[in-house]
Motif scaffolding. Structure first.
Motif, PDB file in Angstrom:
ATOM      1  N   UNK A  38      33.320  22.380 -52.788  1.00 29.26           N
ATOM      2  CA  UNK A  38      33.065  21.459 -53.903  1.00 29.26           C
ATOM      3  C   UNK A  38      31.585  21.415 -54.273  1.00 29.26           C
ATOM      4  N   UNK A  39      30.720  21.393 -53.269  1.00 30.53           N
ATOM      5  CA  UNK A  39      29.276  21.426 -53.537  1.00 30.53           C
ATOM      6  C   UNK A  39      28.902  22.740 -54.218  1.00 30.53           C
ATOM      7  N   UNK A  40      29.449  23.834 -53.722  1.00 29.82           N
ATOM      8  CA  UNK A  40      29.159  25.144 -54.300  1.00 29.82           C
ATOM      9  C   UNK A  40      29.574  25.270 -55.742  1.00 29.82           C
ATOM     10  N   UNK A  41      30.660  24.596 -56.125  1.00 32.82           N
ATOM     11  CA  UNK A  41      31.128  24.652 -57.518  1.00 32.82           C
ATOM     12  C   UNK A  41      30.122  24.027 -58.474  1.00 32.82           C
ATOM     13  N   UNK A  42      29.399  23.039 -58.012  1.00 29.28           N
ATOM     14  CA  UNK A  42      28.356  22.455 -58.844  1.00 29.28           C
ATOM     15  C   UNK A  42      27.069  23.248 -58.787  1.00 29.28           C
ATOM     16  N   UNK A  43      26.789  23.815 -57.611  1.00 30.71           N
ATOM     17  CA  UNK A  43      25.519  24.520 -57.408  1.00 30.71           C
ATOM     18  C   UNK A  43      25.475  25.881 -58.102  1.00 30.71           C
ATOM     19  N   UNK A  44      26.556  26.660 -58.003  1.00 25.88           N
ATOM     20  CA  UNK A  44      26.535  28.029 -58.514  1.00 25.88           C
ATOM     21  C   UNK A  44      26.276  28.106 -60.022  1.00 25.88           C
ATOM     22  N   UNK A  45      27.050  27.409 -60.859  1.00 22.06           N
ATOM     23  CA  UNK A  45      26.771  27.494 -62.297  1.00 22.06           C
ATOM     24  C   UNK A  45      25.390  26.946 -62.668  1.00 22.06           C
ATOM     25  N   UNK A  46      24.973  25.888 -61.973  1.00 25.70           N
ATOM     26  CA  UNK A  46      23.656  25.311 -62.235  1.00 25.70           C
ATOM     27  C   UNK A  46      22.563  26.308 -61.881  1.00 25.70           C
ATOM     28  N   UNK A  47      22.714  26.990 -60.761  1.00 23.79           N
ATOM     29  CA  UNK A  47      21.754  28.020 -60.354  1.00 23.79           C
ATOM     30  C   UNK A  47      21.694  29.130 -61.387  1.00 23.79           C
ATOM     31  N   UNK A  48      22.847  29.551 -61.879  1.00 25.53           N
ATOM     32  CA  UNK A  48      22.876  30.599 -62.906  1.00 25.53           C
ATOM     33  C   UNK A  48      22.123  30.150 -64.159  1.00 25.53           C
ATOM     34  N   UNK A  49      22.331  28.900 -64.570  1.00 21.91           N
ATOM     35  CA  UNK A  49      21.642  28.381 -65.757  1.00 21.91           C
ATOM     36  C   UNK A  49      20.133  28.322 -65.535  1.00 21.91           C
ATOM     37  N   UNK A  50      19.732  27.907 -64.346  1.00 21.42           N
ATOM     38  CA  UNK A  50      18.297  27.821 -64.043  1.00 21.42           C
ATOM     39  C   UNK A  50      17.656  29.203 -63.964  1.00 21.42           C
ATOM     40  N   UNK A  51      18.363  30.171 -63.391  1.00 21.86           N
ATOM     41  CA  UNK A  51      17.792  31.515 -63.288  1.00 21.86           C
ATOM     42  C   UNK A  51      17.703  32.203 -64.649  1.00 21.86           C
ATOM     43  N   UNK A  52      18.541  31.757 -65.587  1.00 23.14           N
ATOM     44  CA  UNK A  52      18.473  32.296 -66.944  1.00 23.14           C
ATOM     45  C   UNK A  52      17.447  31.536 -67.801  1.00 23.14           C
ATOM     46  N   UNK A  53      16.760  30.587 -67.189  1.00 17.66           N
ATOM     47  CA  UNK A  53      15.702  29.803 -67.846  1.00 17.66           C
ATOM     48  C   UNK A  53      16.228  29.057 -69.073  1.00 17.66           C
ATOM     49  N   UNK A  54      17.441  28.506 -68.935  1.00 22.35           N
ATOM     50  CA  UNK A  54      17.981  27.684 -70.015  1.00 22.35           C
ATOM     51  C   UNK A  54      17.145  26.419 -70.148  1.00 22.35           C
ATOM     52  N   UNK A  55      17.147  25.860 -71.332  1.00 21.10           N
ATOM     53  CA  UNK A  55      16.492  24.567 -71.549  1.00 21.10           C
ATOM     54  C   UNK A  55      17.192  23.501 -70.713  1.00 21.10           C
ATOM     55  N   UNK A  56      16.485  22.410 -70.449  1.00 21.61           N
ATOM     56  CA  UNK A  56      17.036  21.343 -69.603  1.00 21.61           C
ATOM     57  C   UNK A  56      18.376  20.839 -70.134  1.00 21.61           C
ATOM     58  N   UNK A  57      18.500  20.727 -71.454  1.00 23.45           N
ATOM     59  CA  UNK A  57      19.753  20.236 -72.043  1.00 23.45           C
ATOM     60  C   UNK A  57      20.913  21.172 -71.728  1.00 23.45           C
ATOM     61  N   UNK A  58      20.657  22.486 -71.812  1.00 27.47           N
ATOM     62  CA  UNK A  58      21.713  23.467 -71.538  1.00 27.47           C
ATOM     63  C   UNK A  58      22.082  23.461 -70.062  1.00 27.47           C
TER      64      UNK A  58
END
Length: 194
Positions: free
Chosen positions: A67-87
């Protein structure tokens, strides 16, 4: 053109986050351990606390990590792609919504605490650790995991405004969702208090 590509990437990752969130760890772990459907046993909640009741610490730990990983993985992907904070915030929200309303399991999901925590760890570690300490303290006092989760959720808006101002709106929304998902617990406690 670059803006459209970024928007498209964000929307695609939001969809992926929702699908990842929809993979319910509790149900899969209970199937693997032959424990039956957690939605029809114990508290009826497909989450780590109910799996602890049904299958013990090992099964619960695997569920929690999933369950923790399900929240962490997509968030990590968004951060590594340098998405804006809103995204990044919307990707995290999509993962939590997938956990709450999983398309693979008739939209019957858990309460979202661990998946939200997984996203928090990567977005703002200090906030995640503060809420963890609060959850542990409340859980120790009240001897109820749900009470700990609610105390942490109630503190989230103020703490996130202080520790993570770029994300405080989405964290506040997530805390309201967690409180809403615990409404049956709240009603039961109020009935017991009468």
């Amino acid at each position: 053109m670059e803006v459209n590509a970024t928007l498209g990437s964000a929307l695609l990752l939001m969809l992926l986050a929702y699908l990842i969130g929809s993979v319910n760890s509790a149900i899969l772990v209970c199937r693997a351990f032959k424990l039956g459907d957690p939605r029809q046993q114990g508290s009826g909640n497909p989450g780590a606390t109910n799996v602890l009741r049904l299958g013990g610490r090992g099964a619960a730990l695997i569920t929690l990590l999933g369950d923790v990983g399900k929240g962490a993985l997509p968030t990590w992907l968004a951060l590594t792609q340098h998405f804006a904070a809103e995204a990044v915030a919307l990707v995290a929200l999509a993962a939590v919504l997938g956990h709450l309303y999983p398309v693979f399991f008739q939209f019957q999901g858990g309460k979202g605490v661990a998946t939200t925590f997984g996203a928090l760890i990567l977005i703002e570690l200090s906030l995640a650790l503060s809420l963890l300490v609060l959850w542990l303290g409340a859980n120790r006092i009240f001897h109820r995991s749900a009470a700990g989760a609610l105390c942490a959720a109630l503190a989230t808006p103020a703490l996130s405004y202080w520790l993570s101002p770029d994300y405080w709106q989405i964290f506040s929304l997530l805390s309201l969702i967690v409180i809403w998902r615990h409404r049956s617990n709240i009603r039961r406690w109020l009935a017991q208090a009468d």
